[in-house]
Design a protein around this motif. Structure first.
Motif, mmCIF file in Angstrom:
data_model
loop_
_atom_site.group_PDB
_atom_site.id
_atom_site.type_symbol
_atom_site.label_atom_id
_atom_site.label_comp_id
_atom_site.label_asym_id
_atom_site.label_seq_id
_atom_site.Cartn_x
_atom_site.Cartn_y
_atom_site.Cartn_z
ATOM 1 N N TYR A 1 -5.448 1.985 -3.144
ATOM 2 C CA TYR A 1 -5.067 0.588 -3.353
ATOM 3 C C TYR A 1 -5.484 -0.248 -2.144
ATOM 4 O O TYR A 1 -5.182 0.102 -1.002
ATOM 5 C CB TYR A 1 -3.557 0.506 -3.575
ATOM 6 C CG TYR A 1 -3.024 -0.898 -3.777
ATOM 7 C CD1 TYR A 1 -3.153 -1.528 -5.015
ATOM 8 C CD2 TYR A 1 -2.404 -1.581 -2.740
ATOM 9 C CE1 TYR A 1 -2.676 -2.810 -5.203
ATOM 10 C CE2 TYR A 1 -1.918 -2.865 -2.918
ATOM 11 C CZ TYR A 1 -2.054 -3.471 -4.153
ATOM 12 O OH TYR A 1 -1.583 -4.740 -4.344
ATOM 13 N N GLY B 1 2.697 6.896 -7.198
ATOM 14 C CA GLY B 1 2.320 7.629 -5.998
ATOM 15 C C GLY B 1 1.180 8.610 -6.170
ATOM 16 O O GLY B 1 1.090 9.570 -5.415
ATOM 17 N N VAL C 1 0.844 -1.200 0.000
ATOM 18 C CA VAL C 1 0.000 0.000 0.000
ATOM 19 C C VAL C 1 0.878 1.248 0.000
ATOM 20 O O VAL C 1 0.603 2.213 -0.706
ATOM 21 C CB VAL C 1 -0.951 0.006 1.216
ATOM 22 C CG1 VAL C 1 -1.802 1.263 1.218
ATOM 23 C CG2 VAL C 1 -1.846 -1.217 1.200
ATOM 24 N N GLN D 1 4.286 0.874 -11.370
ATOM 25 C CA GLN D 1 5.370 0.101 -10.738
ATOM 26 C C GLN D 1 5.913 -0.940 -11.711
ATOM 27 O O GLN D 1 6.963 -1.518 -11.487
ATOM 28 C CB GLN D 1 4.851 -0.604 -9.485
ATOM 29 C CG GLN D 1 4.511 0.363 -8.371
ATOM 30 C CD GLN D 1 3.876 -0.319 -7.184
ATOM 31 O OE1 GLN D 1 3.678 -1.528 -7.185
ATOM 32 N NE2 GLN D 1 3.546 0.442 -6.177
ATOM 33 N N ALA E 1 3.888 1.494 -1.222
ATOM 34 C CA ALA E 1 4.489 1.625 -2.553
ATOM 35 C C ALA E 1 3.473 2.215 -3.538
ATOM 36 O O ALA E 1 3.822 3.031 -4.385
ATOM 37 C CB ALA E 1 4.984 0.275 -3.050
ATOM 38 N N ALA E 2 2.204 1.813 -3.398
ATOM 39 C CA ALA E 2 1.168 2.347 -4.287
ATOM 40 C C ALA E 2 1.029 3.856 -4.107
ATOM 41 O O ALA E 2 0.630 4.561 -5.017
ATOM 42 C CB ALA E 2 -0.175 1.667 -4.019
ATOM 43 N N ARG E 3 1.358 4.347 -2.929
ATOM 44 C CA ARG E 3 1.291 5.779 -2.662
ATOM 45 C C ARG E 3 2.604 6.484 -2.993
ATOM 46 O O ARG E 3 2.804 7.648 -2.651
ATOM 47 C CB ARG E 3 0.941 6.025 -1.191
ATOM 48 C CG ARG E 3 -0.518 6.169 -0.942
ATOM 49 C CD ARG E 3 -1.077 7.377 -1.681
ATOM 50 N NE ARG E 3 -2.413 7.164 -2.193
ATOM 51 C CZ ARG E 3 -3.517 7.213 -1.473
ATOM 52 N NH1 ARG E 3 -3.440 7.471 -0.216
ATOM 53 N NH2 ARG E 3 -4.679 6.996 -2.035
ATOM 54 N N GLY E 4 3.540 5.754 -3.593
ATOM 55 C CA GLY E 4 4.767 6.395 -4.029
ATOM 56 C C GLY E 4 5.910 6.342 -3.035
ATOM 57 O O GLY E 4 6.942 6.961 -3.244
#
Lengths: 281, 264
Positions: free
Chosen positions: B77, B71, A170, B53, A172-175
């Protein structure tokens, strides 16, 4: 053996000034160790701490042998180990085997360097088991610099590191760059270990970087109170250990580790009783 | 209405192995898409591509009019349920607030505004009474509620849910599906929902995206099932079955991340 060898408080007022530097170092280490320990526990890095400390010992021993700065050697050894563990040991299984391979190697190299070192024996074993009067002014200065770097960096990365520790997908999904953050954290851990080795010795670093946080996590699940308690426990162990060791003129490590261990036992006891009370409610 | 996600001839290939090829479709605001496919069909990889990614071999994916980037706070997610380390010193409140600003540097200090947003998100998933509970004490169903709140709090335009129902019992599968679908509708967010069982989401699905060995189909459930039957007749591969109205993907009960990692 006489009991007064272990606890002896005569001439105490004259002894305290002699360990002023050690006490200051103890305060710094409690702060650094207590805070870093929270993430060491949550990222399952306890064993890695031990591995890093053995390489830190090797670095310090080699630098001692060649007449170089011991703290700097300690940092070089620590960071080398931290980098290897961070880059190669991405998964916890790989990490454990890498640490297990590095640890005896580091310890062996360190012992070799000490065996070749012509100086006093007390200097030698200080690196492994810690020593009370080892902290002179330049050493305290380098400990302060290392501690400042670790503390400031931890404050900066605290939130994303927490996110990555909670759920790396999660985050990583937010950067959040979870991999870089993980490497940065292990490097900071390396610096903290190098600092701790100077005072409590390589074999006992865990008592400062793991036990206080483990005790705190037994008592609280609050993101505020766990770090606070962890630092407080590390502080009591460090300062209490130094003051008790002063009496007997013995290494400080057994005192620090024993206090640290007792705090852990009490914390476990409290969480056990709490659990019982909750069930009976 | 402008679509929020455009997938333009996107292909993904690792060495000789084609994962999917020439995916070409658009997702409309508020649309609910169920993503199905056997293990290793690249479902998670598709989500990773939308999250920027995973690099595509060919083609492109645009989100809100520009090329996908890492991001984005406009994407929420939701991962599949895994039990957490019970030691973690975080409460439900702390976890949900990380969905808001967890990517920013600094300490997680909480002001009144943050507090109001977190409370609002928790009320949306009917978990406000859990706010002060440590994460380690939550059940699987409760944990997924928290993850939904964590994804919703930034008011995303698109929600990517990667098998959010796996490891949940039937009752919680229904509850979590309903929660994601209803809250997304309320916020006008589109959903791409990876699942191996269409049943819990059948009431909410607008279209189904089916990935299979480099081929794909997207359309209504009926359209996709026709494609599935045709493919099975020609290839003798049965990966989706329909039994008394229930549509289930075979051999997809395990998460396919591990396979994906091996190719990467």
């Amino acid at each position: 053996m006489d009991f007064s060898d272990v606890f002896n408080f005569s001439d105490y007022d004259r002894l305290i000034p002699l360990v002023a530097n050690s006490l200051w170092a103890g305060v710094l280490l409690a702060l650094v160790g207590g805070l870093i320990g929270v993430f060491v526990m949550n990222r399952e890095l306890s064993f890695a701490v031990h591995g890093i400390s053995e390489l830190s010992f090797a670095g310090a021993a080699i630098f001692l042998l060649f007449g170089l700065d011991v703290v700097f050697g300690s940092v070089v050894g620590s960071l080398t180990a931290a980098l290897i563990i961070a880059v190669l040991g991405d998964r916890s299984k790989d990490r454990n085997s890498i640490v297990a391979v590095l640890m005896p190697f580091g310890l062996g190299i360190g012992i070799l360097a000490l065996a070749l070192y012509p100086g006093r024996a007390a200097n030698k074993f200080g690196l492994l088991t810690g020593q009370i009067v080892a902290v002179d002014d330049p050493k305290l200065a380098s400990l302060a610099v290392i501690s400042a770097i670790v503390l400031v960096s931890m404050v900066v990365i605290w939130r994303p590191l927490l996110f990555a520790t909670l759920d790396s997908e999660v985050a990583a999904a937010r950067g959040v760059n979870t991999r870089v953050l993980g490497i940065v954290f292990v490097m900071l851990l390396g610096l903290a270990v190098a600092a701790a080795v100077q005072v409590v010795g390589a074999l006992l670093v865990l008592a400062l970087l793991v036990t206080p946080a483990a005790s705190a996590l037994r008592l609280s699940k609050s993101q505020l109170w766990v770090p606070v308690l962890s630092v407080a426990f590390a502080f009591v162990a460090m300062i209490g250990g130094i003051l008790l060791a002063l009496g007997g003129g013995l290494p400080i490590s057994p005192y620090v580790t024993t206090i640290s261990f007792l705090i852990y036992l009490i914390a476990r006891g409290i969480s056990f009783i709490r659990g019982k009370l909750e069930v009976s409610k | 209405m402008n679509s929020i996600l455009q997938v333009n001839n996107a292909s993904l290939q690792f060495d000789e192995r084609v994962i999917w090829q020439n995916l070409d479709f658009e997702v409309q605001p508020g649309e609910f898409i169920a993503l199905i496919g056997a293990n290793g069909s690249g479902k998670s990889m598709f989500l990773k591509s939308v999250l920027a990614q995973q690099k595509l071999t060919a083609g492109s994916i645009n989100f809100l009019g520009s090329k996908v980037r890492r991001g984005s706070t406009d994407i929420g997610y939701i991962p599949q349920h895994r039990s957490l380390d019970a030691q973690l010193p975080l409460t439900v409140f702390d976890a949900v607030r990380l969905g808001l600003d967890g990517h920013r540097f600094g300490l997680p200090l909480t002001g009144a505004k943050t507090k109001a947003l977190v409370t609002e998100a928790l009320i949306q998933v009917e978990a406000d009474q859990l706010a002060l509970k440590p994460l380690g004490e939550l059940s699987g169903g409760e944990m997924q509620r928290v993850r939904v709140a964590q994804a919703l709090i930034s008011k995303p335009k698109l929600i990517l849910a990667d098998e959010p129902l796996s490891a949940l019992d039937l009752n919680h599968q229904q509850v979590v599906s309903e929660l994601i679908a209803n809250q997304a509708k309320k916020q006008g967010a589109a959903v791409i929902f990876v699942t191996h069982d269409l049943n819990p989401v059948s009431d909410y699905v607008d279209r189904v995206l089916y990935l299979a060995k480099g081929r794909y189909s997207i359309g209504t459930t009926e359209e996709v099932m026709r494609f599935v039957l045709f493919k099975q007749k020609t290839a003798y591969e049965i990966d989706v079955v329909r039994n008394q109205g229930r549509i289930v993907v075979l051999g997809a009960h395990d998460h396919d991340h591990h396979d994906d990692e091996e190719w990467a």
